[in-house]
Design an enzyme around this catalytic site. Structure first.
Site, PDB file in Angstrom:
ATOM      1  N   CYS A   1       0.819  -1.225   0.000  1.00 27.26           N
ATOM      2  CA  CYS A   1       0.000   0.000   0.000  1.00 27.26           C
ATOM      3  C   CYS A   1       0.846   1.265   0.000  1.00 27.26           C
ATOM      4  O   CYS A   1       0.282   2.369  -0.091  1.00 27.26           O
ATOM      5  CB  CYS A   1      -0.872   0.067   1.258  1.00 27.26           C
ATOM      6  SG  CYS A   1      -1.942  -1.322   1.529  1.00 27.26           S
TER       7      CYS A   1
ATOM      8  N   HIS B   1      -5.857   1.422   5.452  1.00 28.34           N
ATOM      9  CA  HIS B   1      -6.450   0.622   4.383  1.00 28.34           C
ATOM     10  C   HIS B   1      -7.196  -0.529   5.034  1.00 28.34           C
ATOM     11  O   HIS B   1      -6.630  -1.264   5.829  1.00 28.34           O
ATOM     12  CB  HIS B   1      -5.336   0.106   3.470  1.00 28.34           C
ATOM     13  CG  HIS B   1      -5.817  -0.836   2.408  1.00 28.34           C
ATOM     14  ND1 HIS B   1      -6.943  -0.567   1.647  1.00 28.34           N
ATOM     15  CD2 HIS B   1      -5.337  -2.026   1.972  1.00 28.34           C
ATOM     16  CE1 HIS B   1      -7.122  -1.568   0.798  1.00 28.34           C
ATOM     17  NE2 HIS B   1      -6.170  -2.470   0.969  1.00 28.34           N
TER      18      HIS B   1
ATOM     19  N   GLU C   1     -26.849  10.452  10.554  1.00 27.28           N
ATOM     20  CA  GLU C   1     -26.147  11.195  11.599  1.00 27.28           C
ATOM     21  C   GLU C   1     -24.630  10.981  11.561  1.00 27.28           C
ATOM     22  O   GLU C   1     -23.843  11.898  11.805  1.00 27.28           O
ATOM     23  CB  GLU C   1     -26.698  10.763  12.971  1.00 27.28           C
ATOM     24  CG  GLU C   1     -26.075  11.440  14.166  1.00 27.28           C
ATOM     25  CD  GLU C   1     -26.438  12.930  14.284  1.00 27.28           C
ATOM     26  OE1 GLU C   1     -27.346  13.397  13.574  1.00 27.28           O
ATOM     27  OE2 GLU C   1     -25.779  13.611  15.086  1.00 27.28           O
TER      28      GLU C   1
ATOM     29  N   HIS D   1     -12.447  -5.046  -3.156  1.00 29.39           N
ATOM     30  CA  HIS D   1     -11.172  -5.039  -2.430  1.00 29.39           C
ATOM     31  C   HIS D   1     -11.276  -4.393  -1.042  1.00 29.39           C
ATOM     32  O   HIS D   1     -11.121  -5.061  -0.032  1.00 29.39           O
ATOM     33  CB  HIS D   1     -10.145  -4.327  -3.327  1.00 29.39           C
ATOM     34  CG  HIS D   1      -8.775  -4.240  -2.767  1.00 29.39           C
ATOM     35  ND1 HIS D   1      -7.670  -3.992  -3.546  1.00 29.39           N
ATOM     36  CD2 HIS D   1      -8.306  -4.347  -1.511  1.00 29.39           C
ATOM     37  CE1 HIS D   1      -6.584  -3.974  -2.784  1.00 29.39           C
ATOM     38  NE2 HIS D   1      -6.962  -4.180  -1.551  1.00 29.39           N
TER      39      HIS D   1
HETATM   40 ZN   LIG Z   1      -5.688  -4.345   0.129  1.00 28.48          ZN
END
Ligand SMILES: [Zn+2]
Length: 217
Positions: free
Chosen positions: A87, A105, A133, A183
């Site tokens: 990531c 993530h 809300e 994902h």
């Molecule tokens: Zn991922």
């Protein structure tokens, strides 16, 4: 926030604690998901492909927060077999373009299913909701606003999402999340608490989208 000349133990510990917490929420099962925190001169990032609820603080990667064009490792994981998160370039999108203090993530099923409803084929789309809300927990939003969260198409490798995520961020400057079809979701904030709060609110709101569709409403 104080600037430091050496990595601190506390943010690395916090990364491991939050990973355990996110694992408990179902956001980081099967070694997926992760979080990185920017503090002072450093970015602290969970390693890749590891049981996210069992990370040692010494295995948290420390990166140079003053060099955001590409990831510069200041201190790698103590366990040499561990790699930096897939990531990383996606987290850096939020550090560069939004000045984020933390990015997470999640592989939450609610993000995946809300994206499936918004875009059944997995093509780029938008998840929309209003009148809830919990929208107040999102930057700049009130409970009666209509919120539009971008969905981008998934790719075989996480790093290949970098450009489409950046484009979606540019097109949706009013939200701090990008959903990846089939994902999960990337969420960021001014600091780790803000990122966590927004991620929790988004997760609730995505679940609301799914349950509303399930009720046929
Ligand atoms: Zn991922």
């Amino acid at each position: 926030m104080s600037t430091t000349n050496a990595p601190h133990a506390a943010p690395a510990e916090l990364v491991t604690e939050l990973c355990r917490h996110f694992y408990g929420l179902g956001w980081a099962s099967g070694t997926g998901g992760g979080i990185s925190i920017r503090q002072g001169d450093f970015i602290y990032m969970a390693p890749s492909g590891i049981q996210k609820e069992r990370i040692a603080a010494e295995d948290v990667f420390v990166l140079d927060a003053n060099e955001l064009e590409e990831a510069v490792v200041v201190r790698p994981a103590q366990t040499h077999s561990l790699n930096m998160s897939e990531c990383t370039p996606l987290f850096y999108n939020a550090y560069r373009a939004r000045g984020a203090g933390a990015v997470l993530h999640s592989h939450s099923i609610w993000a995946v299913l809300a994206a499936k409803i918004a875009s059944p084929t997995g093509a780029p789309g938008v998840i929309e909701f209003e009148g809830l809300e919990m929208q107040k927990g999102l930057r700049g939003k009130g409970c009666f606003d209509r919120v539009r969260v971008p969905v981008i198409a998934n790719t075989a490798r996480e790093a290949e999402l970098t450009d489409s995520m950046a484009e979606a961020m540019e097109a949706h400057l009013d939200v701090d999340a990008v959903v990846v079809a089939g994902h999960g979701v990337y969420v960021w904030g001014d600091d780790w608490g803000h990122a966590k709060t927004q991620a929790e609110c988004y997760d609730y709101l995505f679940r609301a989208v799914v349950e509303t569709a399930r009720l046929g409403r």
